[in-house]
Design a protein around this motif. Structure first.
Motif, PDB file in Angstrom:
ATOM      1  N   PHE A  19       0.841  -1.189   0.000  1.00 39.17           N
ATOM      2  CA  PHE A  19       0.000   0.000   0.000  1.00 39.17           C
ATOM      3  C   PHE A  19       0.875   1.236   0.000  1.00 39.17           C
ATOM      4  O   PHE A  19       2.080   1.166   0.243  1.00 39.17           O
ATOM      5  CB  PHE A  19      -0.974  -0.007   1.184  1.00 39.17           C
ATOM      6  N   LYS A  20       0.239   2.377  -0.289  1.00 40.08           N
ATOM      7  CA  LYS A  20       0.958   3.651  -0.341  1.00 40.08           C
ATOM      8  C   LYS A  20       0.143   4.706   0.381  1.00 40.08           C
ATOM      9  O   LYS A  20      -1.090   4.728   0.265  1.00 40.08           O
ATOM     10  CB  LYS A  20       1.157   4.068  -1.800  1.00 40.08           C
ATOM     11  N   ILE A  21       0.830   5.575   1.120  1.00 39.21           N
ATOM     12  CA  ILE A  21       0.181   6.750   1.683  1.00 39.21           C
ATOM     13  C   ILE A  21       0.819   7.985   1.063  1.00 39.21           C
ATOM     14  O   ILE A  21       2.036   8.043   0.879  1.00 39.21           O
ATOM     15  CB  ILE A  21       0.199   6.795   3.227  1.00 39.21           C
ATOM     16  N   VAL A  57      -4.206   0.712  -1.837  1.00 41.57           N
ATOM     17  CA  VAL A  57      -3.571  -0.602  -1.970  1.00 41.57           C
ATOM     18  C   VAL A  57      -3.023  -0.641  -3.390  1.00 41.57           C
ATOM     19  O   VAL A  57      -3.773  -0.427  -4.351  1.00 41.57           O
ATOM     20  CB  VAL A  57      -4.578  -1.753  -1.719  1.00 41.57           C
ATOM     21  N   ILE A  58      -1.733  -0.888  -3.531  1.00 40.71           N
ATOM     22  CA  ILE A  58      -1.102  -0.836  -4.853  1.00 40.71           C
ATOM     23  C   ILE A  58      -0.709  -2.210  -5.388  1.00 40.71           C
ATOM     24  O   ILE A  58      -0.337  -2.340  -6.553  1.00 40.71           O
ATOM     25  CB  ILE A  58       0.110   0.118  -4.860  1.00 40.71           C
ATOM     26  N   GLU A  59      -0.802  -3.215  -4.540  1.00 39.78           N
ATOM     27  CA  GLU A  59      -0.496  -4.577  -4.988  1.00 39.78           C
ATOM     28  C   GLU A  59      -1.184  -5.572  -4.070  1.00 39.78           C
ATOM     29  O   GLU A  59      -1.205  -5.398  -2.850  1.00 39.78           O
ATOM     30  CB  GLU A  59       1.018  -4.791  -4.934  1.00 39.78           C
ATOM     31  N   GLY A  60      -1.767  -6.612  -4.646  1.00 37.23           N
ATOM     32  CA  GLY A  60      -2.413  -7.663  -3.877  1.00 37.23           C
ATOM     33  C   GLY A  60      -3.844  -7.315  -3.493  1.00 37.23           C
ATOM     34  O   GLY A  60      -4.352  -6.241  -3.801  1.00 37.23           O
ATOM     35  N   GLU A  61      -4.484  -8.257  -2.830  1.00 38.14           N
ATOM     36  CA  GLU A  61      -5.876  -8.124  -2.418  1.00 38.14           C
ATOM     37  C   GLU A  61      -6.002  -8.451  -0.935  1.00 38.14           C
ATOM     38  O   GLU A  61      -6.037  -9.627  -0.558  1.00 38.14           O
ATOM     39  CB  GLU A  61      -6.756  -9.092  -3.215  1.00 38.14           C
ATOM     40  N   PRO A  62      -6.046  -7.441  -0.055  1.00 35.97           N
ATOM     41  CA  PRO A  62      -6.209  -7.747   1.373  1.00 35.97           C
ATOM     42  C   PRO A  62      -7.585  -8.353   1.646  1.00 35.97           C
ATOM     43  O   PRO A  62      -8.525  -8.150   0.880  1.00 35.97           O
ATOM     44  CB  PRO A  62      -6.050  -6.391   2.049  1.00 35.97           C
ATOM     45  N   VAL A  63      -7.668  -9.111   2.728  1.00 36.86           N
ATOM     46  CA  VAL A  63      -8.914  -9.740   3.150  1.00 36.86           C
ATOM     47  C   VAL A  63      -9.277  -9.252   4.544  1.00 36.86           C
ATOM     48  O   VAL A  63      -8.421  -8.813   5.305  1.00 36.86           O
ATOM     49  CB  VAL A  63      -8.806 -11.285   3.138  1.00 36.86           C
TER      50      VAL A  63
END
Length: 153
Positions: A19-21, A57-63
């Motif tokens: 992720f990025k802020i 979120v810049i990569e992947g899929e959080p659950v």
């Protein structure tokens, strides 16, 4: 804020979710509740309330993990690292686990919550302490004070 460079990225332990802020936190916190103690396997969790527009979120899929209710705690589906939390009805910010950032050193907690449940030896440098959560009407003043405090550091 001293030591805080934006944009900043972070992610889980295995690297599958990133992720990025891109926005300054509204507030930084340490939560001493027993739920955070158990989810972090530590004395407290550290978080930064980041405006939603400054989080992605810049990569992947959080659950969703944790208790699967409110609040919604988001995890990596592979390594199960706790990454961030969203609260229903408070869509304007994301509570990012500050220690999941690549460089969390600039995220000193300004507020500590749930001190009624804290371990007796646990201490933080927080400026404000609350036995539970701060009253809702105090958040505007706390975020204003935090902005001044973080710029002065």
């Amino acid at each position: 804020m001293s030591g805080l460079k934006l944009p900043q990225e972070g992610g889980c332990r295995c690297g599958r979710v990133r992720f990025k802020i891109t926005a300054e936190p509204l507030l930084t916190m340490a939560c001493h509740c027993t739920g955070c103690q158990r989810m972090t396997a530590s004395a407290y969790s550290l978080s930064a309330a980041v405006p939603s527009a400054g989080f992605a979120v810049i990569e992947g899929e959080p659950v969703i993990g944790g208790l699967h209710g409110e609040p919604r705690h988001y995890f990596c589906p592979h390594c199960m690292s706790w990454l961030f939390t969203r609260l229903e009805g408070f869509d304007w910010f994301v509570n990012v686990r500050a220690t999941m950032l690549d460089d969390p050193s600039g995220f000193t907690p300004y507020v500590e919550t749930w001190t009624s449940e804290k371990l007796p030896w646990a201490t933080t440098p927080a400026v404000h302490s609350f036995e539970a959560l701060p009253p809702l009407e105090q958040y505007e003043d706390l975020t204003r004070q935090y902005a001044q405090w973080s710029k002065a550091r």
